[in-house]
Design a protein around this motif. Structure first.
Motif, short mmCIF file in Angstrom:
data_model
loop_
_atom_site.label_atom_id
_atom_site.label_comp_id
_atom_site.label_asym_id
_atom_site.label_seq_id
_atom_site.Cartn_x
_atom_site.Cartn_y
_atom_site.Cartn_z
N MET A 61 6.72 5.88 -1.01
CA MET A 61 7.38 4.63 -0.61
C MET A 61 8.57 4.92 0.31
O MET A 61 8.82 4.17 1.26
CB MET A 61 7.84 3.85 -1.84
N ALA A 62 9.26 6.01 0.04
CA ALA A 62 10.42 6.36 0.86
C ALA A 62 9.99 6.59 2.32
O ALA A 62 10.66 6.16 3.26
CB ALA A 62 11.11 7.60 0.32
N SER B 150 -2.27 -1.87 0.11
CA SER B 150 -3.05 -1.18 -0.94
C SER B 150 -2.10 -0.46 -1.88
O SER B 150 -2.28 -0.47 -3.10
CB SER B 150 -3.99 -0.12 -0.38
N ASP B 151 -1.10 0.16 -1.29
CA ASP B 151 -0.10 0.87 -2.05
C ASP B 151 0.56 -0.02 -3.09
O ASP B 151 0.78 0.37 -4.23
CB ASP B 151 0.98 1.31 -1.07
N ARG B 155 0.67 0.00 -7.12
CA ARG B 155 1.94 0.06 -7.85
C ARG B 155 2.04 -1.04 -8.90
O ARG B 155 2.48 -0.81 -10.02
CB ARG B 155 3.12 -0.09 -6.89
N LEU B 156 1.63 -2.24 -8.52
CA LEU B 156 1.74 -3.36 -9.46
C LEU B 156 0.64 -3.29 -10.52
O LEU B 156 0.89 -3.47 -11.70
CB LEU B 156 1.68 -4.69 -8.70
N LYS B 208 -12.92 -3.03 -3.94
CA LYS B 208 -13.36 -2.46 -5.20
C LYS B 208 -12.67 -1.13 -5.46
O LYS B 208 -12.20 -0.87 -6.56
CB LYS B 208 -14.89 -2.28 -5.22
N SER B 209 -12.56 -0.30 -4.44
CA SER B 209 -11.99 1.03 -4.67
C SER B 209 -10.50 0.93 -5.02
O SER B 209 -10.02 1.63 -5.90
CB SER B 209 -12.23 1.95 -3.48
N VAL B 210 -9.76 0.03 -4.36
CA VAL B 210 -8.33 -0.10 -4.68
C VAL B 210 -8.15 -0.75 -6.06
O VAL B 210 -7.32 -0.32 -6.85
CB VAL B 210 -7.60 -0.90 -3.58
#
Lengths: 122, 256
Positions: A61-62, B150-151, B155-156, B208-210
């Motif tokens: 993230m950084a 996607s990140d 994370r959530l 689907k993959s994420v």
């Protein structure tokens, strides 16, 4: 026995009570993402230069945050990140002992040599 | 006041559809400016909003050119953005839905980025050179939008109990608006040709993959919303246009 040596960290300037070295144990830091220092190389061949800092949960993230905050106007070709707590800094109280002795030793500067005219870029 | 709803040319409809998606997504994301959960993410989302408005400009410029070639009407990117009513807009409904919380905003962005990424990849090879050029230029931006969104889904979804619940709620609220992206209208089929199959498949596979990695479930098939692509919108689009078009309508031809 009193300890005279205190480990200094980046961010330790300013108020002693809120300094970075102790922040790991404060409540505020539990809710805040760690601080990262950002270094940008503006073009190939130059050094990375410190441009500022940002908050991020982890290195991935950084890196994205650094891209968004510091390279939006085409400032860079490469980004380095270091978590701020990993930077060990000199104590400002020691600056007299550390740096002043160099002030009256001008002979350490290589400025007394006669340079040939052909040398342009010294 | 201008209207584009009676235009029949599939290419113009398609280009307007692409521009409308980009503009309305960009406008929604710009609403986060100054309200992001943290300064760095506020800037990230505002950057994405700017990318999207930039893409909208490219598509609208091209659409204006095509319209004037077809019927001689002199339009600009600005008149297409600021002087049309909601029935003229061909964006998917998901784009115009309110931002909701951070999880809903992230999910919207992820669904759209995954779609636009694969769409632009297909368009980059389209025989229409202008479309191919805009798509190739936008792909670099999409690369980042998709990575960023996607990140955040990861994370959530794979974060705390609270963040996972927010993400699951977002999926429950928005899922019926996802299929419209790959439920191609006639004008899309004409321009995309066979490449629409791979866009559908790649989009589904990416989601689907994420979701798998984030520990999120894809809901079972159910009722899916549609209508945006042919100009039938939710009430939300009207409010967006009211906000976005106010200045040009109150002060016609105002400039900076």
């Amino acid at each position: 026995m009193k300890t005279f040596i205190r480990k200094m960290f980046y961010g330790d300037y300013g108020e002693e009570k809120n300094n970075a070295a102790e922040s790991n144990s404060t409540n505020a830091s539990k809710n805040e993402w760690p601080l990262w220092e950002v270094f940008i190389r503006s073009k190939q061949g130059l050094d990375h230069k410190h441009v500022g800092s940002l908050h991020a949960a982890d290195a991935v993230m950084a890196l994205e945050n650094a891209r968004d905050v510091y390279t939006r106007r085409g400032e860079g070709v490469s980004i380095w990140l270091v978590e701020s707590k990993n930077i060990h800094a000199s104590n400002p109280d020691d600056s007299a002992a550390l740096f002043e002795p160099a002030n009256d030793k001008i002979y350490r500067h290589p400025s007394f040599y006669e340079l040939p005219d052909e040398l342009k870029h010294m | 006041m201008i209207t584009t709803k009676d235009i029949d040319n599939p290419l113009i409809k398609f280009v307007l559809h692409l521009g409308d998606n980009a503009l309305i997504m960009g406008h929604r994301n710009s609403e986060w400016c100054g309200h992001g959960p943290i300064l760095e993410q506020d800037i990230a989302l505002t950057n994405i909003a700017l990318d999207q408005v930039g893409q909208a400009r490219n598509f609208y410029q091209y659409a204006a050119e095509l319209i004037s070639e077809t019927n001689g009407e002199q339009l600009t990117e600005d008149s297409l953005a600021y002087l049309r009513d909601s029935w003229d807009f061909k964006n998917c409904l998901l784009a115009e839905l309110p931002n909701g919380d951070w999880a809903q905003t992230i999910l919207k962005q992820f669904i759209v980025s995954a779609y636009q990424y694969h769409l632009y990849q297909a368009l980059a090879n389209n025989q229409n050179e202008q479309l191919a050029a805009i798509a190739s230029k936008s792909l670099k931006e999409l690369n980042y939008h998709l990575r960023w969104s996607s990140d955040w889904v990861l994370r959530l979804g794979d974060g705390t109990t609270e963040s996972k619940k927010r993400m699951e709620d977002a999926i429950a609220i928005l899922w019926s608006y996802t299929n419209e992206w790959i439920d191609f209208a006639d004008y899309e089929m004409i321009i995309l040709g066979d490449s629409h199959h791979s866009i559908q498949q790649d989009w589904k596979a990416k989601i689907k993959s994420v979701f798998d990695e984030a520990g999120l479930m894809i809901p079972v098939d159910g009722w899916m919303q549609k209508g945006g692509k042919v100009g039938n919108h939710t009430e939300h689009l009207g409010y967006i246009l009211t906000d976005m078009q106010f200045l040009q309508r109150a002060y016609p031809n105002a400039e900076w």
